[in-house]
Design an enzyme around this catalytic site. Structure first.
Site, PDB file in Angstrom:
ATOM      1  N   ARG A   1      36.835  39.033  46.224  1.00  0.00           N
ATOM      2  CA  ARG A   1      35.308  38.808  46.499  1.00  0.00           C
ATOM      3  C   ARG A   1      34.727  38.677  44.992  1.00  0.00           C
ATOM      4  O   ARG A   1      33.867  37.634  45.062  1.00  0.00           O
ATOM      5  CB  ARG A   1      34.630  40.344  46.895  1.00  0.00           C
ATOM      6  CG  ARG A   1      34.537  41.374  45.983  1.00  0.00           C
ATOM      7  CD  ARG A   1      33.439  41.293  44.754  1.00  0.00           C
ATOM      8  NE  ARG A   1      33.019  42.287  44.240  1.00  0.00           N
ATOM      9  CZ  ARG A   1      32.774  42.573  43.023  1.00  0.00           C
ATOM     10  NH1 ARG A   1      33.468  41.710  41.868  1.00  0.00           N
ATOM     11  NH2 ARG A   1      32.345  43.664  42.452  1.00  0.00           N
TER      12      ARG A   1
ATOM     13  N   GLU B   1      33.776  53.433  37.637  1.00  0.00           N
ATOM     14  CA  GLU B   1      32.475  53.013  37.872  1.00  0.00           C
ATOM     15  C   GLU B   1      32.052  53.475  39.590  1.00  0.00           C
ATOM     16  O   GLU B   1      33.160  53.200  40.491  1.00  0.00           O
ATOM     17  CB  GLU B   1      31.842  51.807  37.896  1.00  0.00           C
ATOM     18  CG  GLU B   1      31.866  51.507  36.329  1.00  0.00           C
ATOM     19  CD  GLU B   1      32.215  49.901  35.964  1.00  0.00           C
ATOM     20  OE1 GLU B   1      31.495  49.566  34.905  1.00  0.00           O
ATOM     21  OE2 GLU B   1      32.787  49.232  36.806  1.00  0.00           O
TER      22      GLU B   1
ATOM     23  N   LYS C   1      31.706  51.466  46.199  1.00  0.00           N
ATOM     24  CA  LYS C   1      32.924  51.066  45.971  1.00  0.00           C
ATOM     25  C   LYS C   1      33.411  51.916  44.630  1.00  0.00           C
ATOM     26  O   LYS C   1      32.393  52.070  43.954  1.00  0.00           O
ATOM     27  CB  LYS C   1      33.101  49.579  45.348  1.00  0.00           C
ATOM     28  CG  LYS C   1      34.487  49.373  44.659  1.00  0.00           C
ATOM     29  CD  LYS C   1      34.726  47.715  44.751  1.00  0.00           C
ATOM     30  CE  LYS C   1      34.302  47.410  43.454  1.00  0.00           C
ATOM     31  NZ  LYS C   1      34.715  45.790  43.074  1.00  0.00           N
TER      32      LYS C   1
ATOM     33  N   VAL D   1      29.385  40.031  36.121  1.00  0.00           N
ATOM     34  CA  VAL D   1      29.801  41.255  35.870  1.00  0.00           C
ATOM     35  C   VAL D   1      30.349  42.024  37.274  1.00  0.00           C
ATOM     36  O   VAL D   1      31.176  43.106  37.167  1.00  0.00           O
ATOM     37  CB  VAL D   1      28.796  42.381  35.413  1.00  0.00           C
ATOM     38  CG1 VAL D   1      28.278  41.830  34.076  1.00  0.00           C
ATOM     39  CG2 VAL D   1      27.419  42.509  35.957  1.00  0.00           C
TER      40      VAL D   1
ATOM     41  N   GLY E   1      33.944  39.854  30.596  1.00  0.00           N
ATOM     42  CA  GLY E   1      32.677  40.647  29.903  1.00  0.00           C
ATOM     43  C   GLY E   1      31.984  41.413  30.940  1.00  0.00           C
ATOM     44  O   GLY E   1      31.215  40.895  31.442  1.00  0.00           O
ATOM     45  N   ASP E   2      32.310  42.726  31.085  1.00  0.00           N
ATOM     46  CA  ASP E   2      31.566  43.276  32.119  1.00  0.00           C
ATOM     47  C   ASP E   2      31.379  44.895  31.680  1.00  0.00           C
ATOM     48  O   ASP E   2      31.143  45.671  32.882  1.00  0.00           O
ATOM     49  CB  ASP E   2      32.531  43.253  33.284  1.00  0.00           C
ATOM     50  CG  ASP E   2      33.794  43.765  32.979  1.00  0.00           C
ATOM     51  OD1 ASP E   2      34.257  44.193  32.315  1.00  0.00           O
ATOM     52  OD2 ASP E   2      34.499  43.841  34.382  1.00  0.00           O
TER      53      ASP E   2
HETATM   54  P1  NAD Z   1      44.573  41.836  33.569  1.00  0.00           P
HETATM   55  O1  NAD Z   1      44.586  42.611  32.528  1.00  0.00           O
HETATM   56  O2  NAD Z   1      45.443  41.704  34.883  1.00  0.00           O
HETATM   57  O3  NAD Z   1      44.455  40.398  32.815  1.00  0.00           O
HETATM   58  C1  NAD Z   1      43.668  40.065  31.498  1.00  0.00           C
HETATM   59  C2  NAD Z   1      44.577  38.818  30.786  1.00  0.00           C
HETATM   60  O4  NAD Z   1      43.763  38.692  29.661  1.00  0.00           O
HETATM   61  C3  NAD Z   1      45.971  39.473  30.264  1.00  0.00           C
HETATM   62  O5  NAD Z   1      46.977  38.686  30.935  1.00  0.00           O
HETATM   63  C4  NAD Z   1      45.638  39.572  28.931  1.00  0.00           C
HETATM   64  O6  NAD Z   1      46.809  39.029  28.088  1.00  0.00           O
HETATM   65  C5  NAD Z   1      44.657  38.301  28.608  1.00  0.00           C
HETATM   66  N1  NAD Z   1      44.082  38.244  27.404  1.00  0.00           N
HETATM   67  C6  NAD Z   1      43.393  39.234  26.718  1.00  0.00           C
HETATM   68  N2  NAD Z   1      42.808  38.938  25.617  1.00  0.00           N
HETATM   69  C7  NAD Z   1      42.870  37.497  25.481  1.00  0.00           C
HETATM   70  C8  NAD Z   1      42.447  36.640  24.753  1.00  0.00           C
HETATM   71  N3  NAD Z   1      41.836  36.587  23.597  1.00  0.00           N
HETATM   72  N4  NAD Z   1      42.754  35.099  25.134  1.00  0.00           N
HETATM   73  C9  NAD Z   1      43.528  34.846  26.243  1.00  0.00           C
HETATM   74  N5  NAD Z   1      43.947  35.739  26.847  1.00  0.00           N
HETATM   75  C10 NAD Z   1      43.638  36.935  26.572  1.00  0.00           C
HETATM   76  O7  NAD Z   1      42.910  41.929  33.953  1.00  0.00           O
HETATM   77  P2  NAD Z   1      42.283  41.418  35.167  1.00  0.00           P
HETATM   78  O8  NAD Z   1      42.513  42.279  36.448  1.00  0.00           O
HETATM   79  O9  NAD Z   1      42.567  40.198  35.491  1.00  0.00           O
HETATM   80  O10 NAD Z   1      40.783  41.310  34.877  1.00  0.00           O
HETATM   81  C11 NAD Z   1      40.434  40.542  33.880  1.00  0.00           C
HETATM   82  C12 NAD Z   1      38.817  40.979  33.447  1.00  0.00           C
HETATM   83  O11 NAD Z   1      38.210  40.580  34.495  1.00  0.00           O
HETATM   84  C13 NAD Z   1      38.852  42.376  33.095  1.00  0.00           C
HETATM   85  O12 NAD Z   1      38.099  42.474  31.958  1.00  0.00           O
HETATM   86  C14 NAD Z   1      37.942  42.753  34.209  1.00  0.00           C
HETATM   87  O13 NAD Z   1      37.171  44.190  33.827  1.00  0.00           O
HETATM   88  C15 NAD Z   1      37.197  41.853  34.566  1.00  0.00           C
HETATM   89  N6  NAD Z   1      36.602  41.742  35.830  1.00  0.00           N
HETATM   90  C16 NAD Z   1      35.309  41.468  36.148  1.00  0.00           C
HETATM   91  C17 NAD Z   1      34.982  41.245  37.759  1.00  0.00           C
HETATM   92  C18 NAD Z   1      33.672  40.843  37.886  1.00  0.00           C
HETATM   93  O14 NAD Z   1      33.172  40.914  38.971  1.00  0.00           O
HETATM   94  N7  NAD Z   1      32.922  40.098  37.066  1.00  0.00           N
HETATM   95  C19 NAD Z   1      35.901  41.670  38.607  1.00  0.00           C
HETATM   96  C20 NAD Z   1      37.100  42.062  38.264  1.00  0.00           C
HETATM   97  C21 NAD Z   1      37.781  42.071  37.016  1.00  0.00           C
END
Ligand code: NAD
Length: 348
Positions: free
Chosen positions: A120, A64, A77, A301, A234-235
């Site tokens: 952030r 993205e 970004k 998101v 969820g994003d």
């Molecule tokens: P990551 O892959 O490092 O960690 C995700 C964790 O979720 C893993 O440890 C995995 O085992 C666990 N997981 C998966 N399914 C699960 C379930 N059903 N129950 C419990 N745990 C479960 O990812 P991350 O970098 O920590 O990012 C996490 C999420 O946040 C991603 O989906 C990412 O896209 C999202 N995110 C959103 C924003 C935002 O601004 N909203 C910013 C950054 C990341």
């Protein structure tokens, strides 16, 4: 009046220097600083150029671009989201970003943003929770203990004042890692063996899982009156974490509706379902939490203005310091029209 000539060398903040910056300032302080910068920009929300991020989807993830401008500076970004990456020893989310001067169009900062995104995102979550979580909230459930989890937890401590965190992940190794990293945080850390156990007694429920599907991390019967839900994972279209019934019982707060309706939990609802833009809570145009039984939901998101604020903060902090290195990424001929001549002379 023309401005002084633009810099040919662009200050670059590497991962190593970002880590030095975080340690110089302190993790909790930098989270508070970022929340302040984000709040400042959310309060002047209306003057920003806004567009949903430009997403390129594949079967395994998304790449993205997230641009915005306040009329003086322009930022974007580059970020990816690839849930399958961790099983290959790679990160789910990586990012870098750039800030430019609108007057010249010249870049003024290039920065790593993998760490900065985690910071952030956490600062935004905590800023929102500070305004929406029930009074005296001191316990958070942290479901999904991956790369973002310690940042999310630390920000809730630094900005909201939580004292205890209850961890759960489908992968117990992720939970162990998170608990280890929070050992000296001053938080009481409780390892849980199910999401049901994790939410016990928690007033803030954070979901931060990564799976490219419509998952149900929280079911309707798990969510009691009065909690604040901080839904981070969820994003993307087809990637959600909450049962639909939770959404219809909650007051939903979002960043930028045109992006969230496509990417957030509310993709499960009709396009005209009522949501509140969080910046309006900050300016006082809309009310936040109305009573102690209300369920508030931050359907996060991640929006470009948060990255802009983060880049603005980094620019202010590294200016004139050894935390950045000059990057030769702009051609700079003595005569601006003699680009070819510059190339030609370089051969000699
Ligand atoms: P990551 O892959 O490092 O960690 C995700 C964790 O979720 C893993 O440890 C995995 O085992 C666990 N997981 C998966 N399914 C699960 C379930 N059903 N129950 C419990 N745990 C479960 O990812 P991350 O970098 O920590 O990012 C996490 C999420 O946040 C991603 O989906 C990412 O896209 C999202 N995110 C959103 C924003 C935002 O601004 N909203 C910013 C950054 C990341």
């Amino acid at each position: 009046m023309p401005k002084p000539s633009a810099q040919a060398f662009v200050p670059f903040v590497s991962v190593e220097n970002m880590m030095r910056l975080v340690h110089q300032v302190g993790v909790e302080q930098i989270l508070r600083d970022l929340a302040n910068y984000i709040e400042e920009d959310f309060r002047r929300w209306e003057l920003f150029d806004k567009t949903p991020r430009v997403a390129s989807h594949s079967d395994v993830g998304v790449i993205e671009l997230m641009p915005t401008s306040d009329g003086e500076s322009y930022g974007f970004k580059y970020v990816n989201g690839h849930p399958k990456n961790t099983s290959e020893g790679l990160q789910t989310v990586t990012a870098f970003g750039l800030l430019a001067d609108v007057y010249t169009g010249y870049p003024v900062l290039l920065s790593e943003m993998t760490l900065l995104t985690a910071l952030r995102t956490a600062a935004t979550s905590a800023l929102v929770a500070k305004h929406l979580a029930p009074k005296g909230a001191d316990t958070m459930a942290m479901i999904g203990n991956g790369a973002q989890s310690e940042f999310q937890t630390t920000a809730m401590k630094a900005i909201v004042g939580i004292k205890s965190v209850r961890l759960y992940d489908v992968d117990p190794e992720a939970t162990k890692k998170c608990a280890r990293n929070l050992e000296d945080s001053g938080l009481k850390v409780v390892i849980c063996s199910s999401p049901e156990e994790a939410i016990l007694g928690a007033q803030i429920l954070t979901t931060c899982t990564a799976d490219k599907q419509c998952a149900t991390i929280l079911t309707d019967n798990m969510v009691g009156a009065g909690v604040h839900i901080n839904a981070i994972g969820g994003d993307c279209p087809g990637k959600t974490e909450l049962a639909r019934d939770i959404l219809t019982r909650s007051t939903i707060f979002v960043e930028y509706p045109p992006q969230t309706r496509v990417e957030g939990e509310i993709q499960q609802l009709d396009d005209n379902h009522d949501v509140i833009e969080f910046w309006e809570v900050l300016t006082g145009a809309k009310q936040g939490r109305k009573d102690e039984r209300e369920i508030t939901l931050f359907d996060s998101v991640g929006f470009a203005i948060e990255d802009f604020s983060a880049l603005r903060y980094v620019r202010d902090k590294v200016r004139g310091s050894d935390l950045c290195e000059p990057l030769d990424m702009l051609a700079d001929p003595d005569d601006p029209r003699d680009l070819f001549g510059m190339l030609h002379r370089a051969k000699a």
